[in-house]
Design a protein around this motif. Structure first.
Motif, PDB file in Angstrom:
ATOM      1  N   SER A  10       3.773  39.000  21.524  1.00  0.00           N
ATOM      2  CA  SER A  10       3.638  38.839  22.972  1.00  0.00           C
ATOM      3  C   SER A  10       3.706  37.367  23.360  1.00  0.00           C
ATOM      4  O   SER A  10       4.345  37.006  24.355  1.00  0.00           O
ATOM      5  CB  SER A  10       2.308  39.433  23.440  1.00  0.00           C
ATOM      6  N   TYR A  14       6.498  35.578  25.698  1.00  0.00           N
ATOM      7  CA  TYR A  14       6.100  34.773  26.857  1.00  0.00           C
ATOM      8  C   TYR A  14       6.741  33.390  26.788  1.00  0.00           C
ATOM      9  O   TYR A  14       7.265  32.891  27.793  1.00  0.00           O
ATOM     10  CB  TYR A  14       4.573  34.656  26.902  1.00  0.00           C
ATOM     11  N   SER A  47      10.587  44.883  33.709  1.00  0.00           N
ATOM     12  CA  SER A  47       9.177  45.276  33.621  1.00  0.00           C
ATOM     13  C   SER A  47       8.474  44.487  32.519  1.00  0.00           C
ATOM     14  O   SER A  47       7.296  44.149  32.623  1.00  0.00           O
ATOM     15  CB  SER A  47       9.053  46.776  33.352  1.00  0.00           C
ATOM     16  N   GLY A  48       9.221  44.153  31.449  1.00  0.00           N
ATOM     17  CA  GLY A  48       8.648  43.359  30.363  1.00  0.00           C
ATOM     18  C   GLY A  48       8.357  41.940  30.810  1.00  0.00           C
ATOM     19  O   GLY A  48       7.327  41.362  30.442  1.00  0.00           O
ATOM     20  N   SER A  51       5.314  42.143  33.150  1.00  0.00           N
ATOM     21  CA  SER A  51       4.045  42.407  32.463  1.00  0.00           C
ATOM     22  C   SER A  51       3.472  41.155  31.819  1.00  0.00           C
ATOM     23  O   SER A  51       2.262  41.058  31.598  1.00  0.00           O
ATOM     24  CB  SER A  51       4.233  43.499  31.401  1.00  0.00           C
ATOM     25  N   ARG A  52       4.347  40.177  31.524  1.00  0.00           N
ATOM     26  CA  ARG A  52       3.876  38.970  30.845  1.00  0.00           C
ATOM     27  C   ARG A  52       3.626  37.799  31.787  1.00  0.00           C
ATOM     28  O   ARG A  52       2.781  36.958  31.514  1.00  0.00           O
ATOM     29  CB  ARG A  52       4.878  38.571  29.761  1.00  0.00           C
ATOM     30  N   GLY A  54       3.581  38.307  35.441  1.00  0.00           N
ATOM     31  CA  GLY A  54       3.041  38.764  36.723  1.00  0.00           C
ATOM     32  C   GLY A  54       4.021  38.505  37.856  1.00  0.00           C
ATOM     33  O   GLY A  54       5.217  38.738  37.719  1.00  0.00           O
TER      34      GLY A  54
END
Length: 207
Positions: A10, A14, A47-48, A51-52, A54
């Motif tokens: 993750s 990012y 979406s990925g 999700s990381r 915002g």
């Protein structure tokens, strides 16, 4: 995949998103960032990306935070190796000049470009840009005050005026290097800075 591996993946994702956003902001302006375009450039789903990082606002803030970190690594922290006072001020300006004279997209100043892009607009991004500029100018002012305390600059020096003049020179060189493609601009700025500082030096320093 264990929790540690998942966290590492993750964090890597990012970092990939922020690096791509930095490149995009440098080349096109921080106002042109979009989650959809970043998804295309990184190969990560929208979406990925969301999700990381915002919201888009959070992404813009993260990009400026990363810019601040890099600026500190390239300009602020190395200048701390110079003695307090005029030597440190000169090193700060020289390192800033070196960074601002880079014609490559990575050399673009997000704050300078953003200031012109958002000067007449209100909102969180403008506020964040203004905060970043204020922080650097405050750091520069502190160095000027240290130079005065060390007796390197005249006691009647107006710190705000000197900071304004230095900042104006930096903005000028970035304009000429990046917009006019003038390779002589850094040399001209160096001469202008030396002339400027000579008018502020204390009597002992000027000798």
């Amino acid at each position: 995949m264990n929790i540690q591996q998942s966290t590492a993946k993750s964090e890597t994702t990012y970092a990939t998103i922020i690096a791509a956003a930095m490149d995009m902001a440098a080349a096109e302006g921080i106002g042109k960032l979009s989650l959809g375009e970043l998804a295309k450039r990184t190969g990560i789903s929208k979406s990925g990306v969301f999700s990381r990082v915002g919201s888009l606002e959070a992404l813009q803030a993260a990009v400026l935070d990363e810019y601040d970190r890099r600026f500190a690594d390239e300009v602020f922290m190395p200048s701390m190796a110079a003695p307090k006072g005029l030597p440190r001020l000169v090193m700060q300006v020289n390192l800033w000049l070196k960074k601002g004279s880079d014609e490559a997209p990575r050399g673009a100043c997000l704050y300078t470009a953003g200031a012109f892009e958002f000067d007449d607009l209100a909102g969180p991004l403008r506020d964040r840009l203004e905060l970043g500029v204020a922080r650097w100018r405050a750091s520069l002012r502190k160095t000027v005050l240290q130079a005065m305390e060390a007796g390197h600059l005249r006691p009647d020096t107006d710190p705000e005026q000197l900071v304004f003049e230095i900042y104006s020179l930096i903005i000028g060189v970035m304009h000429d290097v990046r917009f006019l493609r003038d390779a002589t601009a850094p040399r001209r700025m160096g001469r202008a800075f030396n002339r400027l500082i000579s008018t502020y030096k204390s009597f002992n320093e000027a000798e």
